[in-house]
Design a protein around this motif. Structure first.
Motif, PDB file in Angstrom:
ATOM      1  N   ARG A 103       0.926  -1.284  -0.060  1.00 15.38           N
ATOM      2  CA  ARG A 103      -0.015   0.074   0.008  1.00 15.38           C
ATOM      3  C   ARG A 103       0.939   1.057  -0.027  1.00 15.38           C
ATOM      4  N   GLU A 104       0.106   2.476  -0.221  1.00 15.13           N
ATOM      5  CA  GLU A 104       0.881   3.814  -0.056  1.00 15.13           C
ATOM      6  C   GLU A 104      -0.163   4.384   0.865  1.00 15.13           C
ATOM      7  N   ILE A 105       0.378   4.831   2.000  1.00 19.29           N
ATOM      8  CA  ILE A 105      -0.277   5.374   3.015  1.00 19.29           C
ATOM      9  C   ILE A 105       0.106   6.771   3.231  1.00 19.29           C
ATOM     10  N   TRP A 106      -0.821   7.494   3.136  1.00 20.12           N
ATOM     11  CA  TRP A 106      -0.620   9.076   3.388  1.00 20.12           C
ATOM     12  C   TRP A 106      -1.308   9.449   4.771  1.00 20.12           C
ATOM     13  N   VAL A 107      -0.588  10.277   5.212  1.00 18.04           N
ATOM     14  CA  VAL A 107      -0.851  10.778   6.544  1.00 18.04           C
ATOM     15  C   VAL A 107      -0.879  12.309   6.608  1.00 18.04           C
ATOM     16  N   ILE A 108      -1.969  12.998   6.924  1.00 20.18           N
ATOM     17  CA  ILE A 108      -1.622  14.502   7.076  1.00 20.18           C
ATOM     18  C   ILE A 108      -2.034  14.729   8.438  1.00 20.18           C
ATOM     19  N   PRO A 109      -1.500  15.011   9.534  1.00 20.24           N
ATOM     20  CA  PRO A 109      -1.471  14.924  10.988  1.00 20.24           C
ATOM     21  C   PRO A 109      -2.023  16.240  11.296  1.00 20.24           C
ATOM     22  N   SER A 110      -2.003  17.331  10.699  1.00 16.33           N
ATOM     23  CA  SER A 110      -2.958  18.658  10.884  1.00 16.33           C
ATOM     24  C   SER A 110      -3.318  19.237   9.846  1.00 16.33           C
ATOM     25  N   VAL A 111      -4.581  19.497   9.523  1.00 11.73           N
ATOM     26  CA  VAL A 111      -5.012  20.138   8.413  1.00 11.73           C
ATOM     27  C   VAL A 111      -5.331  21.531   8.928  1.00 11.73           C
ATOM     28  N   ASN A 112      -5.230  21.907  10.386  1.00 14.31           N
ATOM     29  CA  ASN A 112      -5.643  23.319  10.469  1.00 14.31           C
ATOM     30  C   ASN A 112      -4.831  23.518  11.746  1.00 14.31           C
ATOM     31  N   PRO A 113      -3.346  23.860  11.498  1.00 14.99           N
ATOM     32  CA  PRO A 113      -2.184  24.009  12.314  1.00 14.99           C
ATOM     33  C   PRO A 113      -2.550  25.369  13.200  1.00 14.99           C
ATOM     34  N   ASP A 114      -3.051  26.292  12.366  1.00 17.64           N
ATOM     35  CA  ASP A 114      -3.259  27.845  12.876  1.00 17.64           C
ATOM     36  C   ASP A 114      -4.481  27.582  14.019  1.00 17.64           C
ATOM     37  N   GLY A 115      -5.608  27.014  13.774  1.00 18.97           N
ATOM     38  CA  GLY A 115      -6.472  26.839  14.940  1.00 18.97           C
ATOM     39  C   GLY A 115      -6.028  26.158  16.155  1.00 18.97           C
ATOM     40  N   ALA A 116      -5.125  24.921  15.776  1.00 15.94           N
ATOM     41  CA  ALA A 116      -4.474  24.146  16.875  1.00 15.94           C
ATOM     42  C   ALA A 116      -3.687  25.196  17.838  1.00 15.94           C
ATOM     43  N   GLU A 117      -2.820  25.819  17.056  1.00 14.39           N
ATOM     44  CA  GLU A 117      -1.837  26.561  17.873  1.00 14.39           C
ATOM     45  C   GLU A 117      -2.573  27.881  18.555  1.00 14.39           C
ATOM     46  N   TYR A 118      -3.523  28.168  18.011  1.00 15.03           N
ATOM     47  CA  TYR A 118      -4.405  29.297  18.588  1.00 15.03           C
ATOM     48  C   TYR A 118      -5.359  28.957  19.704  1.00 15.03           C
ATOM     49  N   ASP A 119      -5.554  27.478  19.673  1.00 14.84           N
ATOM     50  CA  ASP A 119      -6.337  27.055  20.969  1.00 14.84           C
ATOM     51  C   ASP A 119      -5.252  26.955  22.315  1.00 14.84           C
ATOM     52  N   ILE A 120      -4.170  26.607  22.040  1.00 17.09           N
ATOM     53  CA  ILE A 120      -3.238  26.526  23.331  1.00 17.09           C
ATOM     54  C   ILE A 120      -2.295  27.675  23.291  1.00 17.09           C
ATOM     55  N   ALA A 121      -2.625  28.849  22.603  1.00 16.75           N
ATOM     56  CA  ALA A 121      -1.616  29.925  22.662  1.00 16.75           C
ATOM     57  C   ALA A 121      -1.394  30.534  23.885  1.00 16.75           C
ATOM     58  N   THR A 122      -2.409  30.560  24.711  1.00 18.53           N
ATOM     59  CA  THR A 122      -2.366  31.341  26.037  1.00 18.53           C
ATOM     60  C   THR A 122      -2.168  30.442  27.183  1.00 18.53           C
ATOM     61  N   GLY A 123      -2.144  29.277  26.906  1.00 15.52           N
ATOM     62  CA  GLY A 123      -1.730  28.024  28.071  1.00 15.52           C
ATOM     63  C   GLY A 123      -3.014  27.640  28.677  1.00 15.52           C
ATOM     64  N   SER A 124      -4.205  28.117  28.337  1.00 15.86           N
ATOM     65  CA  SER A 124      -5.307  27.453  28.802  1.00 15.86           C
ATOM     66  C   SER A 124      -6.384  27.462  27.641  1.00 15.86           C
ATOM     67  N   PHE A 125      -6.825  26.384  27.241  1.00 17.43           N
ATOM     68  CA  PHE A 125      -7.856  25.942  26.201  1.00 17.43           C
ATOM     69  C   PHE A 125      -8.833  27.007  25.802  1.00 17.43           C
ATOM     70  N   ARG A 126      -9.060  27.329  24.577  1.00 13.05           N
ATOM     71  CA  ARG A 126      -9.920  28.310  24.252  1.00 13.05           C
ATOM     72  C   ARG A 126     -11.103  27.750  23.278  1.00 13.05           C
ATOM     73  N   ALA A 127     -11.399  26.199  23.431  1.00 15.18           N
ATOM     74  CA  ALA A 127     -12.369  25.574  22.796  1.00 15.18           C
ATOM     75  C   ALA A 127     -12.511  26.239  21.313  1.00 15.18           C
ATOM     76  N   TRP A 128     -11.467  26.379  20.669  1.00 15.84           N
ATOM     77  CA  TRP A 128     -11.479  26.969  19.184  1.00 15.84           C
ATOM     78  C   TRP A 128     -11.802  25.732  18.183  1.00 15.84           C
ATOM     79  N   ARG A 129     -12.567  26.114  17.578  1.00 12.23           N
ATOM     80  CA  ARG A 129     -12.911  24.777  16.177  1.00 12.23           C
ATOM     81  C   ARG A 129     -12.469  25.306  14.964  1.00 12.23           C
ATOM     82  N   LYS A 130     -12.377  26.324  14.500  1.00 15.08           N
ATOM     83  CA  LYS A 130     -12.353  26.749  13.187  1.00 15.08           C
ATOM     84  C   LYS A 130     -10.701  27.004  12.663  1.00 15.08           C
TER      85      LYS A 130
END
Ligand code: LU0
Ligand code: ZN
Length: 323
Positions: A103-130
């Motif tokens: 097989r050839e297996i493709w993995v994209i571990p983060s489609v939304n890195p900006d949102g993920a980083e924003y969610d943790i940027a302050t050190g407490s979670f913001r429940a950000w989705r988009k």
């Protein structure tokens, strides 16, 4: 960064380092490429796992996408776990070896890195989705409402920029979604889409979902009863392995512009959404399982992932059909 109790999760830099380490550890099994940039300019990484990874061999391909939704950090760990499992175990596990060799297996571990980083940027979670793309009234497009099949058709998304399900100004207006589209389109070789199966990872609720999400009907244009039966049969078999609940996506609620509907309608890719642990939670706490749960809740999916990879040459074979 992730707060205490969550330091086992990978932020963007740690995820990127993990991907580079996988290449360093297994140069004959892994290749790493950027398929483009997020709105804020972060790389959208794609890993390829196969023997001879620098060669496009005519082997059936599977795609795993993670972290469309920023706060669903457990899905990044799921994608990293898939990468580790199919590389670190290659030399010692014959089932893993034959899967990677065929097989050839493709993995994209983060489609939304900006949102993920924003969610943790302050050190407490913001429940950000988009994502973090500005719009006329607020910030953020929901990547999983921005795909181009039946976009905005059916009340399964919002036209309001402040909404958590804001569909964007047009299909594929989110750069992250457009890049994953372009990557998927690029896997059409000689007129044939090489990717045959796909799982888009989300949290939470412990569900296995299949198209269509835009309609309650089991069958609709481009998805006939035979194909619906394949989706159901494979979905139920995978659910029997990880203990999730299998159902058509619209049985949860109507969504339009979702990745699964597009993957199927545009490319006939057997595309599923897995909603991971927990099964239920109070409010948004369900998006934030402590890091002590990562190992169990990622490996829980090993046999379901293996089943889909086993059938990736011909998913309808699960119902006794041939391709
Ligand atoms: C794939 C659909 C049907 C469910 C998903 N749920 S989530 N992960 O956003 O809570 C979503 O709303 O996009
Ligand atoms: Zn989600």
């Amino acid at each position: 960064d992730f707060p205490s109790g969550y330091t086992g999760y990978h932020n963007f830099a740690e995820m990127t380092a993990e991907l580079n380490q996988a290449v360093a550890d297994h140069p004959n099994l892994v290749s790493l490429r950027s398929i483009g940039k997020s709105y804020q300019g972060r790389d959208l990484w794609a890993v390829k796992i196969s023997d001879n990874p620098s060669v496009d061999e005519s082997e059936p391909e599977a795609l795993f996408t993670c972290n469309q939704h920023a706060r669903e950090h457990l899905t990044v760990e799921m994608c990293l776990h898939i990468i580790k499992r199919y590389t670190d175990n290659y030399a010692s596990n014959s089932a893993i070896k034959s899967t990677v060799d065929s097989r050839e297996i493709w993995v994209i571990p983060s489609v939304n890195p900006d949102g993920a980083e924003y969610d943790i940027a302050t050190g407490s979670f913001r429940a950000w989705r988009k994502n973090r793309q500005p719009n006329s009234t607020a910030t953020g497009t929901d990547p999983n409402r921005n795909w181009g099949y039946q976009w905005g058709c059916c009340g399964g998304s919002s036209g309001s920029g402040s909404s958590d399900t804001y569909r964007g100004t047009a299909a594929f207006s989110a750069p992250e979604v457009a890049r994953v589209r372009d990557f998927t389109n690029s896997r059409v070789v000689g007129g044939v889409q090489q990717i045959k199966s796909h799982i888009d990872w989300h949290t939470f609720s412990e569900l296995i979902l299949w198209p269509y999400g835009y309609t309650y009907n089991d069958t609709a244009a481009g998805l006939d009863a035979t194909q619906a039966n394949v989706f159901q049969t494979m979905g139920r078999r995978m659910a029997s392995l990880n203990g999730y609940t299998p159902q058509q996506a619209s049985d949860l609620y109507i969504t339009d512009g979702s990745v699964d509907d597009w993957m199927w309608a545009a490319h006939k890719i057997w595309s599923y959404t897995f909603e991971m642990y927990p099964r239920s939670a109070s409010g948004t706490s369900g998006f934030y399982p402590r890091d002590t749960l990562i190992a169990a809740q990622t490996s829980r999916n090993d046999t379901a992932v293996q089943l889909l990879l086993d059938y990736t040459d011909c998913v309808p074979r699960i119902t006794g059909r041939t391709c």
